[in-house]
Design an enzyme around this catalytic site. Structure first.
Site, PDB file in Angstrom:
ATOM      1  N   LYS A 117     -91.057  70.240 -33.582  1.00  0.00           N
ATOM      2  CA  LYS A 117     -90.209  70.726 -34.685  1.00  0.00           C
ATOM      3  C   LYS A 117     -90.760  71.973 -35.369  1.00  0.00           C
ATOM      4  O   LYS A 117     -90.034  72.903 -35.660  1.00  0.00           O
ATOM      5  CB  LYS A 117     -89.987  69.603 -35.707  1.00  0.00           C
ATOM      6  CG  LYS A 117     -89.267  68.417 -35.104  1.00  0.00           C
ATOM      7  CD  LYS A 117     -88.019  68.055 -35.887  1.00  0.00           C
ATOM      8  CE  LYS A 117     -87.077  67.198 -35.070  1.00  0.00           C
ATOM      9  NZ  LYS A 117     -87.598  65.874 -34.773  1.00  0.00           N
ATOM     10  N   ASP A 130    -106.201  55.186 -28.874  1.00  0.00           N
ATOM     11  CA  ASP A 130    -105.692  56.549 -28.916  1.00  0.00           C
ATOM     12  C   ASP A 130    -106.193  57.238 -27.640  1.00  0.00           C
ATOM     13  O   ASP A 130    -107.401  57.308 -27.392  1.00  0.00           O
ATOM     14  CB  ASP A 130    -106.261  57.226 -30.170  1.00  0.00           C
ATOM     15  CG  ASP A 130    -105.788  58.659 -30.334  1.00  0.00           C
ATOM     16  OD1 ASP A 130    -105.419  59.286 -29.322  1.00  0.00           O
ATOM     17  OD2 ASP A 130    -105.813  59.140 -31.466  1.00  0.00           O
ATOM     18  N   GLU A 149    -101.297  53.899 -17.803  1.00  0.00           N
ATOM     19  CA  GLU A 149    -100.120  54.479 -18.460  1.00  0.00           C
ATOM     20  C   GLU A 149    -100.434  54.686 -19.935  1.00  0.00           C
ATOM     21  O   GLU A 149    -100.940  53.788 -20.611  1.00  0.00           O
ATOM     22  CB  GLU A 149     -98.867  53.596 -18.321  1.00  0.00           C
ATOM     23  CG  GLU A 149     -97.656  54.360 -18.882  1.00  0.00           C
ATOM     24  CD  GLU A 149     -96.355  53.562 -19.007  1.00  0.00           C
ATOM     25  OE1 GLU A 149     -96.274  52.428 -18.509  1.00  0.00           O
ATOM     26  OE2 GLU A 149     -95.429  54.107 -19.649  1.00  0.00           O
ATOM     27  N   ASP A 186     -95.135  62.235 -27.385  1.00  0.00           N
ATOM     28  CA  ASP A 186     -94.548  62.825 -28.603  1.00  0.00           C
ATOM     29  C   ASP A 186     -94.659  64.345 -28.512  1.00  0.00           C
ATOM     30  O   ASP A 186     -95.759  64.884 -28.355  1.00  0.00           O
ATOM     31  CB  ASP A 186     -95.285  62.297 -29.849  1.00  0.00           C
ATOM     32  CG  ASP A 186     -95.045  60.797 -30.023  1.00  0.00           C
ATOM     33  OD1 ASP A 186     -93.919  60.343 -29.751  1.00  0.00           O
ATOM     34  OD2 ASP A 186     -95.985  60.078 -30.395  1.00  0.00           O
ATOM     35  N   ASP A 206     -88.851  65.805 -22.293  1.00  0.00           N
ATOM     36  CA  ASP A 206     -87.607  66.542 -22.554  1.00  0.00           C
ATOM     37  C   ASP A 206     -87.927  67.912 -23.163  1.00  0.00           C
ATOM     38  O   ASP A 206     -87.036  68.731 -23.317  1.00  0.00           O
ATOM     39  CB  ASP A 206     -86.724  65.774 -23.540  1.00  0.00           C
ATOM     40  CG  ASP A 206     -87.454  65.521 -24.841  1.00  0.00           C
ATOM     41  OD1 ASP A 206     -88.566  64.961 -24.792  1.00  0.00           O
ATOM     42  OD2 ASP A 206     -86.952  65.914 -25.919  1.00  0.00           O
TER      43      ASP A 206
HETATM   44  C1  LIG Z   1     -91.945  59.093 -27.442  1.00  0.00           C
HETATM   45  S1  LIG Z   1     -92.647  57.543 -27.094  1.00  0.00           S
HETATM   46  C2  LIG Z   1     -92.370  57.377 -25.331  1.00  0.00           C
HETATM   47  C3  LIG Z   1     -92.467  55.943 -24.893  1.00  0.00           C
HETATM   48  C4  LIG Z   1     -92.299  55.668 -23.401  1.00  0.00           C
HETATM   49  N1  LIG Z   1     -93.362  56.263 -22.621  1.00  0.00           N
HETATM   50  C5  LIG Z   1     -90.966  56.132 -22.894  1.00  0.00           C
HETATM   51  O1  LIG Z   1     -90.920  57.118 -22.141  1.00  0.00           O
HETATM   52  O2  LIG Z   1     -89.959  55.489 -23.230  1.00  0.00           O
HETATM   53  C6  LIG Z   1     -94.391  57.931 -27.180  1.00  0.00           C
HETATM   54  C7  LIG Z   1     -95.274  56.703 -27.125  1.00  0.00           C
HETATM   55  O3  LIG Z   1     -96.633  57.151 -27.079  1.00  0.00           O
HETATM   56  C8  LIG Z   1     -97.408  56.449 -28.040  1.00  0.00           C
HETATM   57  N2  LIG Z   1     -98.508  57.375 -28.412  1.00  0.00           N
HETATM   58  C9  LIG Z   1     -98.416  58.481 -29.174  1.00  0.00           C
HETATM   59  N3  LIG Z   1     -99.607  59.112 -29.267  1.00  0.00           N
HETATM   60  C10 LIG Z   1    -100.478  58.368 -28.523  1.00  0.00           C
HETATM   61  C11 LIG Z   1    -101.868  58.474 -28.240  1.00  0.00           C
HETATM   62  N4  LIG Z   1    -102.604  59.484 -28.735  1.00  0.00           N
HETATM   63  N5  LIG Z   1    -102.449  57.532 -27.468  1.00  0.00           N
HETATM   64  C12 LIG Z   1    -101.723  56.491 -26.968  1.00  0.00           C
HETATM   65  N6  LIG Z   1    -100.398  56.347 -27.208  1.00  0.00           N
HETATM   66  C13 LIG Z   1     -99.784  57.263 -27.972  1.00  0.00           C
HETATM   67  C14 LIG Z   1     -96.428  56.111 -29.149  1.00  0.00           C
HETATM   68  O4  LIG Z   1     -96.844  55.030 -29.941  1.00  0.00           O
HETATM   69  C15 LIG Z   1     -95.173  55.796 -28.336  1.00  0.00           C
HETATM   70  O5  LIG Z   1     -95.141  54.455 -27.911  1.00  0.00           O
END
Ligand SMILES: C[S@@+](CC[C@H](N)C(=O)[O-])C[C@H]1O[C@@H](n2cnc3c(N)ncnc32)[C@H](O)[C@@H]1O
Length: 232
Positions: free
Chosen positions: A147, A121, A69, A143, A180
């Site tokens: 925007k 990452d 995940e 993410d 979304d």
């Molecule tokens: C918008 S949140 C969604 C969290 C969760 N999956 C949910 O649906 O509630 C995005 C998550 O991805 C992580 N994230 C962003 N870029 C990432 C990357 N390149 N590698 C690993 N994690 C990342 C962020 O730190 C954050 O916890």
């Protein structure tokens, strides 16, 4: 970890100031206590060996599947998935120190032994996992970088990432995405659709839905989202 000058196998101790990010100390303590956490140079030798690593007790059978995940946030979905599938192994990635630590803490608190929390990452996926090593990749609400038009270049799931997934996910494995962002969803659909070995599917081996924190937030505001599984 959001600092792009840090590479996935870097030793963070000399790169991150503990007074600025107190979670580095927590990560280091967790590793010393042999909690289920991996980051920095110790990620290097796990490639191709994740299931063996997750199987702590060498007398017990190796987990039968490896599920990854990405963006586990505070580990809610991740821990539930691992709890519900005790014979599988789970690797949860996030780039935020605090979230990786909290996920690790939750695993310990819930006595979940078939999962590990990883600071990485996900754009380094190919350096962390080997070809055909993964049975399923889950990315819920990445993410969206929606925007401004120029921000879309920051999106994790791009053409290269899709090609990487098609190498790392074994035949019969899946990629499950929720978002979304219509724009992001359509883009990913096109990219995955152009890779001939992935087909849209209604279900994964996971068997049921796992509402994430972001999903619940959107549902509470009556905001719709896309939910799609592709099987290789
Ligand atoms: C918008 S949140 C969604 C969290 C969760 N999956 C949910 O649906 O509630 C995005 C998550 O991805 C992580 N994230 C962003 N870029 C990432 C990357 N390149 N590698 C690993 N994690 C990342 C962020 O730190 C954050 O916890």
């Amino acid at each position: 970890m959001k600092n792009s000058s840090i590479r996935v196998f870097d030793d963070l101790s000399g790169l991150v100031r503990r007074d600025i990010n107190p979670y580095l100390l927590k990560l280091e303590e967790a590793r010393e206590k042999k909690m289920p956490i991996v980051f920095g140079p110790s990620l290097k030798d796990k490639k191709g060996k994740w299931l063996d690593y997750i199987r702590k007790d060498k007398k017990s059978p190796q987990p039968s599947k490896l599920i990854v995940e990405i963006g586990v946030h505070m580990g809610q979905v991740f821990c539930q998935l691992a709890k519900d599938h005790p014979n599988w192994g789970f690797v949860g990635l996030d780039i935020t120190f605090k979230r990786v630590y909290s996920t690790c803490e939750k695993l310990v608190k819930n006595k979940i032994v078939n999962a590990v929390s990883v600071l990485a990452d996900a754009s380094y996926l190919e350096e962390i996992f080997s070809i055909n090593e993964i049975d399923g990749v889950i990315i819920f609400f990445p993410d969206p970088w929606d925007k401004k038009r120029r921000q879309t270049k920051n999106r994790l799931i791009n053409n290269d990432f899709c090609k990487t997934m098609s190498r790392l996910i074994k035949p019969g494995g899946f990629f499950w995405m929720k978002t979304d962002s219509q724009n992001y969803f359509l883009e990913v659909s096109n990219l995955i659709g152009s890779i001939s070995d992935f087909k849209k599917s209604n279900h994964s081996d996971i068997g049921k839905d796992y509402p994430s924190i972001f999903q619940t937030r959107f549902q509470e505001k009556n905001i719709g989202f896309y939910n799609c599984i592709w099987v290789k």
